[in-house]
Design a protein around this motif. Sequence first.
Motif, PDB file in Angstrom:
ATOM      1  N   ILE A   1     -48.425  21.414 -44.145  1.00  0.00           N
ATOM      2  CA  ILE A   1     -47.383  22.398 -44.425  1.00  0.00           C
ATOM      3  C   ILE A   1     -46.955  23.090 -43.141  1.00  0.00           C
ATOM      4  N   LYS A   2     -47.922  23.457 -42.341  1.00  0.00           N
ATOM      5  CA  LYS A   2     -47.627  24.163 -41.100  1.00  0.00           C
ATOM      6  C   LYS A   2     -46.830  23.283 -40.140  1.00  0.00           C
ATOM      7  N   GLN A   3     -47.293  22.052 -39.938  1.00  0.00           N
ATOM      8  CA  GLN A   3     -46.657  21.190 -38.952  1.00  0.00           C
ATOM      9  C   GLN A   3     -45.282  20.711 -39.398  1.00  0.00           C
ATOM     10  N   CYS A   4     -45.155  20.300 -40.646  1.00  0.00           N
ATOM     11  CA  CYS A   4     -43.904  19.712 -41.117  1.00  0.00           C
ATOM     12  C   CYS A   4     -42.865  20.748 -41.500  1.00  0.00           C
ATOM     13  N   LEU A   5     -43.289  21.835 -42.108  1.00  0.00           N
ATOM     14  CA  LEU A   5     -42.334  22.782 -42.688  1.00  0.00           C
ATOM     15  C   LEU A   5     -42.261  24.117 -41.968  1.00  0.00           C
TER      16      LEU A   5
END
Length: 290
Positions: A181-185
């Motif tokens: 979630i952190k990396q992609c969004l």
Amino acid sequence: MTTNERPTLILVHGTNSNAYGWSGLVTELTLRGHRCVAVNLPGHGDNQFIPRSYQAPQDLEALASEPSPLAEITIHDYVEHVAGVVRRARQHGPVILVGSSQGGVTVSRVANVVPELIDRVVYVAAYCCVDLPNMLAYLETPENSGSLVHLIEAMKVGDPAELGVTRINWRSAEPKAFEAIKQCLAGDFSDEGVRWLANLLEPDETAAIPVSEARGEAQTWGRIPRTYVRFTEDRLIPLSLQDRFISEADRLTPDNPTDVHSVAAPHVGPFHRPELVEILAGLASQGEGS
């Protein structure tokens, strides 16, 4: 219409999301005197479905097979709903239709249906399909090769072909899910911000949208003034793919070029970026008296 009529900004959310994601923008724009409404697409927001097995403690085996009412929802339901909001808003003045992420599919389709009721379409790091028929086709392009969407896809539960929905376990206790979630969004969100986002996103999204016809048509959509807001730090829809959308649209409608803005933001930038408020406020001010 009279010259003092103010546009209504109609905000359409993306996949697994809801109108609440626009709440900060709506608050700020309203306090500045702008009319705006964030739409919950069918099966989202107040009408979202939360599988029993998604609640704590989770039952992952049951979650993979629990039926969802969103399986019956199609792009036509989305278009009909948003077009109805456009018709109501148009009674009070100009309309600016804004879509984020997958919401761009709905925006384009609505613009094909009621172009005479829309004064501007705005894509906020959104799918703006022109040459290719749907989202799925663009996922397979070279411009999408840098996307980290595979990290989110790894969080899927169950088979979308059987469930009729794409079900994401945003509440997974797996550390790799948090990092996805952190990396992609979320990009530069704090850890607290990532947890907040994970609890905001909805588990189910109809699987029909990515394979639905999504192209804007030159004779309808193509005659409406168009804005694209590029998110330069987006890791879900890479900047190269956003730029492809802009280029394709401009080739289709050379006499109606895209008004382009850039914001240094991750994919869920609308939640936290005041720059987007400034852009939308500026477009609304330009639209007064249209």
